[in-house]
Design an enzyme around this catalytic site. Structure first.
Site, mmCIF file in Angstrom:
data_model
loop_
_atom_site.group_PDB
_atom_site.id
_atom_site.type_symbol
_atom_site.label_atom_id
_atom_site.label_comp_id
_atom_site.label_asym_id
_atom_site.label_seq_id
_atom_site.Cartn_x
_atom_site.Cartn_y
_atom_site.Cartn_z
ATOM 1 N N HIS A 129 4.358 0.176 -0.398
ATOM 2 C CA HIS A 129 4.973 1.239 0.400
ATOM 3 C C HIS A 129 5.617 0.641 1.647
ATOM 4 O O HIS A 129 4.984 -0.097 2.399
ATOM 5 C CB HIS A 129 3.935 2.294 0.758
ATOM 6 C CG HIS A 129 3.458 3.056 -0.431
ATOM 7 N ND1 HIS A 129 2.134 3.392 -0.639
ATOM 8 C CD2 HIS A 129 4.135 3.549 -1.505
ATOM 9 C CE1 HIS A 129 2.029 4.061 -1.771
ATOM 10 N NE2 HIS A 129 3.225 4.161 -2.315
ATOM 11 N N ARG A 141 6.572 1.485 4.620
ATOM 12 C CA ARG A 141 6.167 1.680 6.012
ATOM 13 C C ARG A 141 4.845 1.018 6.366
ATOM 14 O O ARG A 141 4.460 0.990 7.534
ATOM 15 C CB ARG A 141 6.085 3.175 6.306
ATOM 16 C CG ARG A 141 5.063 3.941 5.471
ATOM 17 C CD ARG A 141 5.327 5.428 5.580
ATOM 18 N NE ARG A 141 4.370 6.260 4.851
ATOM 19 C CZ ARG A 141 4.508 7.571 4.683
ATOM 20 N NH1 ARG A 141 5.569 8.172 5.189
ATOM 21 N NH2 ARG A 141 3.604 8.275 4.035
ATOM 22 N N ARG A 170 3.627 5.304 -8.114
ATOM 23 C CA ARG A 170 3.536 6.404 -9.077
ATOM 24 C C ARG A 170 4.421 6.128 -10.290
ATOM 25 O O ARG A 170 4.593 6.990 -11.139
ATOM 26 C CB ARG A 170 4.000 7.733 -8.436
ATOM 27 C CG ARG A 170 3.246 8.173 -7.211
ATOM 28 C CD ARG A 170 1.810 8.554 -7.503
ATOM 29 N NE ARG A 170 1.179 9.130 -6.327
ATOM 30 C CZ ARG A 170 0.642 8.415 -5.329
ATOM 31 N NH1 ARG A 170 0.675 7.086 -5.388
ATOM 32 N NH2 ARG A 170 0.069 9.005 -4.302
ATOM 33 N N HIS A 228 -2.867 -1.840 0.778
ATOM 34 C CA HIS A 228 -2.148 -0.688 1.314
ATOM 35 C C HIS A 228 -2.720 -0.341 2.691
ATOM 36 O O HIS A 228 -3.680 -0.928 3.153
ATOM 37 C CB HIS A 228 -2.308 0.518 0.379
ATOM 38 C CG HIS A 228 -1.568 0.415 -0.907
ATOM 39 N ND1 HIS A 228 -0.446 1.168 -1.194
ATOM 40 C CD2 HIS A 228 -1.775 -0.354 -2.006
ATOM 41 C CE1 HIS A 228 -0.007 0.880 -2.403
ATOM 42 N NE2 HIS A 228 -0.804 -0.044 -2.928
ATOM 43 N N GLU A 239 -7.230 0.011 1.211
ATOM 44 C CA GLU A 239 -6.479 0.743 2.239
ATOM 45 C C GLU A 239 -7.011 0.318 3.601
ATOM 46 O O GLU A 239 -8.152 0.616 3.952
ATOM 47 C CB GLU A 239 -6.664 2.256 2.055
ATOM 48 C CG GLU A 239 -6.082 2.810 0.757
ATOM 49 C CD GLU A 239 -4.627 3.217 0.902
ATOM 50 O OE1 GLU A 239 -4.068 3.051 1.998
ATOM 51 O OE2 GLU A 239 -4.056 3.712 -0.095
#
Length: 423
Positions: A182, A184, A259, A311, A385
């Site tokens: 991702h 950002r 996804r 992440h 995460e």
């Protein structure tokens, strides 16, 4: 440069950045006190609300961006549903503008060539990261090699770095690690770079991790999105890839690469709407970046034991499945490895990571890379995460990078040790 000159430059950069967007946008922290509220918040994430973090656990806060157009209905919903909330920021545009200006100033004052060790005092571009791993391969040719494994939609090069102990034994087992799915999540490539540093530059201290395992690391899965987030405030919290898709007369950019994998693709937790952050793409593996990861997984599956994807944010160690509440038959092995990482971090720093399957701890997310890696044959597949920082959670200040990445390494090392012990 004088202090006045620095201030003038910083202020000028902030003014330029502020013109680019998010003026008047707010960030709220919302905490469900029952399962129905948690389900409602998850529904909002599929309806155009940008959740910076989202947990299905009762009592665990989530963080959401609310635009000026959404504000009235959102606040009314909170009141009607008695959802606990607090306003974290009343002008996201101004906050991101100042942070953007500070980063621009830092890069002007401390440019790098990509040679030698990278510091943990700032975030690096995709080009700088690529130059760094190329330099490592040149400096440690017996133990490190770099391979071009593909190209992004905008034709940026995608490379892996393989770190060994130099014995060149065929068929050694593999730990495959990646970051920056991702766009950002800037702390993700920072953490991956620190792992590379520990294995390559600090080899003597970590030789045990390379005795029977090679590490194959892809630092930046999504270089187009990552570079886009560095262009200004409007782009800073962009999440997806950059392939354009037409929708209702407008162009929306990118799919969520996490996804886009062909395992329960576009089921719950994914969207078929191109303008939504969790857009699954028009078909599985529509994004060249996910094709790269897929092909790597299959090329390594006969030797691959552990897949680890980095992440942010939220302090979670997650394992399959992400598409269902059900657990795989070997869930206890996954849990044992993930808990080893969480326990090591808590013992060393006091930071607590929640451990469990993605769906049961966080939320349903079908079509994700960790599920696909487990399906493809990796015994252990874990999403880590990391801790959040800054007002969005995705922008820990540069002064915090070292603290975050060293903490992350403690957990990764402990998980690797457990994998080596078990397999």
């Amino acid at each position: 440069m004088s202090r006045l000159g620095l201030f003038t430059l910083l202020f000028g950069l902030a003014l330029v950045a502020a013109e680019q967007g998010y003026e008047g946008y707010r960030i709220y922290e919302v905490t469900p006190t029952n399962a129905a509220q948690g389900k409602l918040l998850h529904g909002l994430s599929q309806q155009g609300y940008d959740f910076l973090s989202l947990s299905r656990l009762v009592g665990h806060p989530s963080r959401v961006i609310v635009s000026p157009a959404q504000l009235s209905s959102f606040e009314e919903l909170l009141k009607e549903q008695l959802i606990s909330n607090r306003l974290l920021n009343d002008n996201l545009g101004a906050t991101i503008a100042m942070e953007f200006a500070q980063r621009q100033l830092q890069r002007r004052l401390s440019p790098i060539t990509g040679k030698g060790r990278l510091s943990t005092d700032r975030y690096y571009t995709h080009e700088e990261i690529t130059n760094y791993i190329d330099d490592l391969a040149a400096r440690y040719p017996e133990r490190v090699y770099v391979k071009t494994v593909g190209w992004s939609y905008e034709k940026r090069i995608i490379k892996t770095i393989t770190i060994t102990n130099g014995d060149r034994r065929p068929n050694k087992k593999v730990i495959f690690m990646d970051g920056t799915f991702h766009a950002r999540e800037w702390i993700s490539p920072a953490a991956v770079l620190y792992v590379i540093d520990q294995l390559a530059e600090q080899f003597d201290q970590n030789a045990d991790l390379l005795k029977d395992y090679d590490w194959v690391i892809l630092p930046v899965v999504n270089p187009d999105g990552y570079e886009h987030t560095q262009k200004g405030t409007l782009a800073r919290i962009f999440r997806k890839t950059r392939q354009p898709y037409k929708y209702l007369g407008q162009t929306c950019y990118g799919a969520d690469p996490n996804r886009n994998f062909d395992f329960h693709w576009n089921e719950e937790g994914a969207s078929s709407t191109p303008c939504v952050d969790t857009y699954a793409g028009p078909k599985p593996f529509s994004e060249p970046e996910t094709v790269v990861v897929r092909d790597l997984m299959h090329s390594l599956a006969d030797r691959g034991v552990m897949y680890l994807t980095i992440h942010s944010f939220g302090n979670y160690l997650l394992y399959p499945w992400g598409w269902t509440n059900d657990l795989p038959e070997t869930w206890m092995d996954l849990d044992e490895v993930a808990k080893a990482g969480g326990d090591a971090i808590e013992a060393a720093t006091g930071t607590v990571y929640a451990v469990g399957s993605s769906t049961n701890v966080l939320y349903i997310a079908a079509g994700a890379s960790d599920d696909y890696a487990f399906y493809a044959g990796f015994n252990i597949s874990i999403t880590m995460e990391l801790s959040g920082g800054g007002i969005t959670g995705f922008d820990p200040p540069a002064s915090k990078i070292d603290e975050f990445v060293t903490e992350t390494w403690i957990g990764i090392r402990a998980m690797a040790e457990k994998v080596i012990e078990k397999y």
